[in-house]
Every structure is written in C-alpha cells, then in structure tokens.
Design an enzyme around this catalytic site. Structure first.
Site, mmCIF file in Angstrom:
data_model
loop_
_atom_site.group_PDB
_atom_site.id
_atom_site.type_symbol
_atom_site.label_atom_id
_atom_site.label_comp_id
_atom_site.label_asym_id
_atom_site.label_seq_id
_atom_site.Cartn_x
_atom_site.Cartn_y
_atom_site.Cartn_z
ATOM 1 N N HIS A 167 11.216 -36.668 -14.856
ATOM 2 C CA HIS A 167 10.643 -37.253 -13.645
ATOM 3 C C HIS A 167 9.232 -36.726 -13.387
ATOM 4 O O HIS A 167 8.891 -36.359 -12.255
ATOM 5 C CB HIS A 167 11.571 -36.994 -12.456
ATOM 6 C CG HIS A 167 12.947 -37.535 -12.664
ATOM 7 N ND1 HIS A 167 13.241 -38.884 -12.566
ATOM 8 C CD2 HIS A 167 14.100 -36.928 -13.005
ATOM 9 C CE1 HIS A 167 14.526 -39.078 -12.813
ATOM 10 N NE2 HIS A 167 15.081 -37.903 -13.088
ATOM 11 N N LYS A 172 4.938 -4.143 -5.493
ATOM 12 C CA LYS A 172 6.386 -4.043 -5.662
ATOM 13 C C LYS A 172 7.120 -4.401 -4.384
ATOM 14 O O LYS A 172 8.124 -5.099 -4.409
ATOM 15 C CB LYS A 172 6.752 -2.625 -6.099
ATOM 16 C CG LYS A 172 8.241 -2.416 -6.369
ATOM 17 C CD LYS A 172 8.697 -3.252 -7.544
ATOM 18 C CE LYS A 172 10.142 -3.003 -7.895
ATOM 19 N NZ LYS A 172 10.633 -3.946 -8.916
ATOM 20 N N CYS A 232 0.843 -1.188 0.000
ATOM 21 C CA CYS A 232 0.000 0.000 0.000
ATOM 22 C C CYS A 232 0.884 1.245 0.000
ATOM 23 O O CYS A 232 2.056 1.196 0.342
ATOM 24 C CB CYS A 232 -0.897 0.017 1.230
ATOM 25 S SG CYS A 232 -1.823 -1.503 1.501
ATOM 26 N N GLU A 279 13.515 -17.894 -13.029
ATOM 27 C CA GLU A 279 13.245 -16.462 -13.136
ATOM 28 C C GLU A 279 12.539 -16.126 -14.441
ATOM 29 O O GLU A 279 11.631 -15.283 -14.470
ATOM 30 C CB GLU A 279 14.559 -15.689 -13.009
ATOM 31 C CG GLU A 279 14.441 -14.179 -13.175
ATOM 32 C CD GLU A 279 13.583 -13.489 -12.123
ATOM 33 O OE1 GLU A 279 13.251 -12.312 -12.321
ATOM 34 O OE2 GLU A 279 13.217 -14.138 -11.109
ATOM 35 N N TRP A 314 -3.846 -2.119 -0.962
ATOM 36 C CA TRP A 314 -3.761 -3.479 -1.513
ATOM 37 C C TRP A 314 -4.493 -4.370 -0.521
ATOM 38 O O TRP A 314 -4.062 -4.523 0.618
ATOM 39 C CB TRP A 314 -2.296 -3.880 -1.668
ATOM 40 C CG TRP A 314 -2.065 -5.171 -2.392
ATOM 41 C CD1 TRP A 314 -2.003 -5.354 -3.736
ATOM 42 C CD2 TRP A 314 -1.807 -6.459 -1.800
ATOM 43 N NE1 TRP A 314 -1.734 -6.674 -4.022
ATOM 44 C CE2 TRP A 314 -1.605 -7.373 -2.854
ATOM 45 C CE3 TRP A 314 -1.724 -6.927 -0.486
ATOM 46 C CZ2 TRP A 314 -1.336 -8.725 -2.637
ATOM 47 C CZ3 TRP A 314 -1.455 -8.262 -0.264
ATOM 48 C CH2 TRP A 314 -1.270 -9.139 -1.338
ATOM 49 N N LYS A 325 8.822 -14.333 -14.630
ATOM 50 C CA LYS A 325 8.528 -13.102 -15.357
ATOM 51 C C LYS A 325 7.283 -13.277 -16.235
ATOM 52 O O LYS A 325 6.427 -12.397 -16.308
ATOM 53 C CB LYS A 325 9.722 -12.698 -16.224
ATOM 54 C CG LYS A 325 10.866 -12.113 -15.449
ATOM 55 C CD LYS A 325 10.503 -10.752 -14.894
ATOM 56 C CE LYS A 325 11.211 -10.428 -13.607
ATOM 57 N NZ LYS A 325 10.879 -11.194 -12.444
ATOM 58 N N ARG A 338 3.513 0.327 -6.815
ATOM 59 C CA ARG A 338 3.590 -0.586 -5.678
ATOM 60 C C ARG A 338 2.480 -1.640 -5.704
ATOM 61 O O ARG A 338 2.556 -2.644 -5.010
ATOM 62 C CB ARG A 338 3.520 0.209 -4.358
ATOM 63 C CG ARG A 338 4.712 1.111 -4.128
ATOM 64 C CD ARG A 338 4.505 2.000 -2.925
ATOM 65 N NE ARG A 338 4.434 1.236 -1.698
ATOM 66 C CZ ARG A 338 5.477 1.004 -0.906
ATOM 67 N NH1 ARG A 338 6.668 1.450 -1.234
ATOM 68 N NH2 ARG A 338 5.330 0.322 0.204
ATOM 69 N N GLU A 354 4.171 -13.384 -13.959
ATOM 70 C CA GLU A 354 3.868 -12.129 -13.269
ATOM 71 C C GLU A 354 3.109 -11.140 -14.134
ATOM 72 O O GLU A 354 2.173 -10.490 -13.657
ATOM 73 C CB GLU A 354 5.173 -11.462 -12.802
ATOM 74 C CG GLU A 354 5.813 -12.095 -11.585
ATOM 75 C CD GLU A 354 7.097 -11.378 -11.212
ATOM 76 O OE1 GLU A 354 7.278 -11.093 -10.017
ATOM 77 O OE2 GLU A 354 7.917 -11.096 -12.109
ATOM 78 N N ASN A 377 -0.584 0.997 6.447
ATOM 79 C CA ASN A 377 0.017 -0.136 5.745
ATOM 80 C C ASN A 377 0.366 -1.194 6.784
ATOM 81 O O ASN A 377 0.883 -0.866 7.852
ATOM 82 C CB ASN A 377 1.303 0.273 5.022
ATOM 83 C CG ASN A 377 1.054 1.220 3.870
ATOM 84 O OD1 ASN A 377 -0.076 1.452 3.482
ATOM 85 N ND2 ASN A 377 2.127 1.762 3.321
ATOM 86 N N GLY A 378 0.116 -2.462 6.461
ATOM 87 C CA GLY A 378 0.435 -3.534 7.399
ATOM 88 C C GLY A 378 -0.804 -4.325 7.776
ATOM 89 O O GLY A 378 -1.864 -4.215 7.141
#
Length: 608
Positions: A504, A603, A2, A481, A74, A485, A27, A488, A100-101
C-alpha cells in the site's frame, strides 16, 4: 538525559566529580562542566563536547576543595557551546547551579530580571533560574532557592552551591530524578545511581516537590514549602561490576550477550515449573482487580512502545483482555476515556521517562488502576504506580535498549499468562508456555553465536542508506524495533511496518539495491510472509530473513538467513529480535559510529 553529580565531604571533590560524571556519559550529552568551592570563592570550568575536552581545560589548573558539582548537558535552549554549558552562575559569581529539565516560563522570568539590570551570558533557561536565585539571595542559599522555585513553571532537578556557605549543597526536584548517596561524612547528589555506586550503596530518593540541604556530616529534607520530610535510606540494587565494560568492546554488545542471564534473572522466583504457576508479587495485592480488567491500555515511548505492541497481542490472545497501545507523549493530551475496569500499564526502562510519567499521573487522576513495568528500582514510576513488576535485568548502559526490551516483553508475557490462567487459559497450555520460557535463555545464547556471520552480512550492506523491515502478527513489532535499532546507532534510515502494508505504498521504494529484512518464522501467517518475500524478489529487492531453524524454503528465497530456535508463536519476539540487534550493532561499528553514545540521543528522556 543530562547528568548531575555534586559532592560534599572530606575528600578532594574534583577527581570524584569527574570520575562520577564519566559514569553518566551513556545518558547522552554535548557539553560538560564543573564548579568547585575553595578559598571563599567558586571556580567554574566548562567545555562543549566530551568530558575529555573539559579535562584538557583543567590540565595545569589547581582546583582544590571538598565541595563542588559537575554536569553533562543535552542541549535544549541554546546550542551546545562553552557558554551554554552548565554550571551557570549568577551575576555576583557567588552562586552556581546545574539543572536537568526545562523551565517553561523562562522568557517571562528573564524579562523580569533584565528590567532589574541583570545581564545574561548564555541562551539557556538554566541561567535564568540561577540569576533568579541570586536575585533573592540575602544570607541563606536554601531560602533563596525555595523562594525562586515558587516562581518557576516547568521541570527541574537542580543542585546549587554558594561560595558564602562552604560545604553546603541544595538539591530540589520536580519531574527530573535526583538521588542522594549517603556515605560516612560525605554525600553525593546525582541524577543517576551509576554516579554513586562507586562511593556508597546507601541512597535516598527525592520525590517531586522536595528539597534537600546536604553538608558533609548530615542532611535534611523538606517540601518546597519548608515542611520537614522524613526519608528512608535504601540499598541500591546494583554493583560497580554491573556498570563496568569488562572485556567487551561496547556496552551494547555486552548487554546483547547478557540477555540469556538477564532473562533468567527476570524469571527467577516467578516461573515455577513444579507447581505450574507464575508468581508476581508486585501484582498480588491487586490480583482480583486485574483479573476483572475490562480494558488494558499500555503506554510507553520508543522501544518501550514496541514492547507494548507485543503486549497487545499477548493480552488479547492469552488473557482475552481488550488492549490498546498508546504513545505516552500523546496520551495525556487527548482527554482519554477511562471507563471503570480500565487499567493503565506504563512501560519505562528508567522509570523516569517524563512523557510516560505524565501519562501515569493523568490516568491516576481519572481514577484508573495504574501498573508500572520498569527496570530501575525506586524510580519515580515505580513509586507512583499502584502495582507493578520490575524487570530485574540489571543496569543497561547502552543508549539503544537491548536487554531491557527483552525484559519488558518477558514481563508482559508473564503477566499475560498470570492473568490468562485466572481467566480462561487451561493449565496444560500454561504448562507448555512455562516449559518454553525455561528454555529461552539457552535459545538466546545460541543465537548470539551467529554474531560473526551477522557481522559479515552487515559489512555487505553497511553503506546502503535505506532499509525496510517487515513482519506480521507478533513479529510486526519486531520489525519496528529492528528498524529503530539500525536508525539509532548506525544513522541508516530504516522503516519497519506490517509486511502486508508494503503493497500500500512503500513497495514503490524497492530497488535492486534495497535490503529488505523479513521476520519469516513459522507461525500462523508464515505462508503470507513468504508471498510478501516473493513480491519483493519480483522487484529485485535483496532479502535478509530471520527464519525458524530447519526452514530450507526460506533459504531458497533469501540472500541471507539468520536462524532462530522454534518456539511458540507468542514467544517469538524474544528470539527474533536478537539477530536484528546484532545486525544493527555491527553495521554501526563498521560505519565508525559511537555505538554507546549515538548522536542526539539520551538514555533517559526526562523532558517532554
């Protein structure tokens, strides 16, 4: 996650709050709101969705005032609705709060307040906190906030204003970042420097357990127990240009193309070819202790965890230090063993990642030496670790990390060489790596020239909903990675794994339509990767390969090849990831996705 912005000063607050809030859109958020003091009362407006929705609500509404606050939320407790958006107010409407939190004991506090006649208007834990402050408020908002926070369990970065105390902002922090921009007869309280840089470069950082009372011509800082705290005013290491989009379509693309200069900045003053040394000032005070390290633990989340996996290969090969990589979110709950000689290395772009910060504190409590690798100067992890190295790659606005990831891998490489030379890495070998590092920015610049060709490949496969990414050795983390990407920002399901593991189980997924991305550069396991490609071809999978320049054999096997320069194997992750970043970017754009603000993501993840 947030975003918080609060302002008090001599200028009209509303345009400052909205403009600053837009600089925090990267963010990640799902609603926005604003509260302003004027005429002895508070005016609150909020809306689900983007800040644009909030601005539409404010059209035709006059909200003067030189003190106020704004927020992007958020969602955690309660859906992203107008009602659940911040700011929240107490029952009297005199007090407004942004937060925030997470308040962990909010249910118990809510029950306590409901038994005393308080009626709640939202589903959030945040409203519980502002109602609790209102419950304790007599005639001093600072005292009411301090009293309420004594009953709170959880994490918070908060800003509070009260209609009966014009021009005053109360800020407090525990586990969620807050900084205060210090201007001339004006102050900005924010959760991120990006919201402040347009107005001032002078800031103070609040630590956990600290409060600040801010008014237009001064501030004071204390502990939650009202003990005075003297804070140093520091200079922000960013410019407004750093966080502007410029001529690029998206921040992510801008940051991919910034990677050559970002790596050059990261190495500046650290890689010295003339004397054949790596200079890392942030480690100098603990150099002897680090050289004697018997076990290294690297911890991080998401992309930082992937960088840590590359670090595991680097430290074991170049420095001969046994290394483990841990998810920060799991580390603190395992009662980890920290033998003498163990060093924890914490990786975080923001330096505020809640899970990583918890791992840092767990390791310090157990007596370990703790290092930080962060991008944000002055961040909490930077302040709470014993030693560390900044990335110095510049602000990263795109939610999907690109240049910060390369910076993390480069810093890990420099530390591995730094320690390796002090252990048993021969000087001629070190010199070869230094020469190769010097060429990296140019190499990456050359790779980005393939962007248009990579876009054509992305267009061919953009509607395929399942991808596989495969690599071995140093390029196994690159496979992870690269897949991340794609997930995301394009919302395509992708799975990365060691190429040998495909047999496997996951080989059952391969069909004639599945794109399989191989990192197939020349190295110690090249022939085995070629064998894995043959196995996929036998099942009609469609091969996209990242290969070393001049490798014509891969072109005979793969449908599409992205070529990268020939570099020493330990440095390959820094070149092989770049075409995969571009592949994900173009796939997302072609699918119509919001590249810089992917759904559900933030973010900086400042809650556990």
């Amino acid at each position: 996650m947030c975003g918080i912005v609060a302002y008090t000063g001599f200028r009209e607050a509303r345009p400052i709050l909205l403009e600053s809030l837009k600089r925090l859109e990267y963010r990640g958020y799902d609603s926005a709101g604003i509260a302003l003091q004027h005429g002895g009362k508070l005016t609150v407006n909020k809306s689900a969705g983007r800040i644009l929705n909030l601005e539409k609500k404010l059209v035709g509404i006059s909200t003067p005032g030189t003190c106020g606050m704004s927020h992007t939320r958020w969602a955690t407790h309660g859906a992203p609705t107008d009602q659940n958006a911040h700011p929240h107010t107490d029952a009297s409407g005199r007090i407004a709060l942004v937060h925030n939190g997470i308040i962990e004991n909010y249910q118990a506090l809510r029950t306590y307040l409901e038994h005393r006649g308080v009626e709640f208007q939202s589903e959030t834990d945040t409203e519980v906190l502002v109602q609790l402050i209102g419950h304790f408020y007599k005639d001093d908002i600072e005292t009411a906030v301090r009293t309420a926070l004594r009953d709170v369990r959880g994490t918070y970065g908060i800003a509070v204003i009260c209609s009966e105390e014009p021009g005053r902002i109360i800020a407090a922090r525990k586990g969620s970042p807050l900084i205060i921009g210090v201007g001339d007869d004006e102050y900005v309280v924010a959760s991120d420097a990006a919201a402040i840089i347009q107005h001032t470069t002078q800031v103070i950082y609040l630590n956990d357990g600290e409060m600040a009372t801010v008014w237009e011509d001064g501030f004071r800082t204390t502990t939650l127990d009202a003990m005075p705290v003297t804070k140093e005013v520091t200079e922000l290491e960013m410019t407004l240009e750093d966080i502007e989009l410029g001529s690029h379509e998206h921040f992510m693309l801008k940051e991919i193309f910034e990677q050559p200069s970002a790596l050059a900045d990261c190495m500046r003053g650290r890689v010295n070819l003339e004397d054949g040394r790596i200079h890392l000032g942030g480690l100098a005070a603990h150099a002897r202790e680090l050289v004697r390290t018997r076990r290294l633990i690297i911890t991080g989340c998401g992309t930082a965890w992937h960088a840590g996996l590359v670090g595991e290969y680097l430290f074991e090969e170049l420095a001969r230090i046994p290394t483990e990589v841990e998810y920060a979110s799991e580390y603190r709950y395992r009662n980890p063993i920290m033998d003498p000689g163990t060093v924890l290395m914490a990786m975080s772009q923001s330096g505020e990642t809640a899970d990583t910060l918890a791992a840092v504190r767990e390791a310090r409590e157990k007596g370990a030496l703790v290092m930080g690798i962060v991008n944000a100067v002055g961040s909490t992890i930077a302040r709470e670790t014993d030693a560390g190295v900044y990335l110095h790659v510049g602000p990263e606005i795109g939610v999907a990390s690109t240049k910060a990831y390369l910076g993390q891998v480069l810093v890990l490489t420099m530390i591995a060489l730094y320690l390796g030379r002090r252990r048993d890495l021969p000087q001629p070998i070190l010199q070869q790596y230094l020469e190769a590092l010097r060429k990296l920015p140019d190499h990456i610049g050359e790779i980005t020239k393939q962007s248009d060709a990579i876009r054509e490949v992305a267009n061919k496969f953009k509607d395929t909903e399942n991808w596989l990414y495969l690599g071995r050795g140093y390029n196994y983390p690159t496979a992870l990675e690269g897949a991340l990407k794609l997930k995301e920002i394009s919302y395509i399901h992708a799975e990365g794994m060691p190429a040998a593991e495909m047999k496997h189980g996951p080989i059952a997924l391969i069909t004639k339509d599945m794109p399989v991305v191989f990192i197939a550069t020349r190295g110690s396991q090249y022939e085995k990767v070629v064998s894995n490609i043959e196995e996929v071809l036998a099942r009609k999978g469609r091969i996209i390969a990242v290969a070393t320049e001049g490798d014509k054999e891969i072109a005979k096997l793969a449908e599409h090849v992205f070529y990268v320069p020939d570099v020493p194997e330990p440095l390959q992750p820094m070149v092989t990831i770049v075409p995969l970043q571009l592949l994900a970017y173009h796939a997302a754009v072609l699918r119509g996705c919001d590249v810089d603000k992917p759904r559900n993501l933030a973010k900086s993840v400042t809650v556990e």
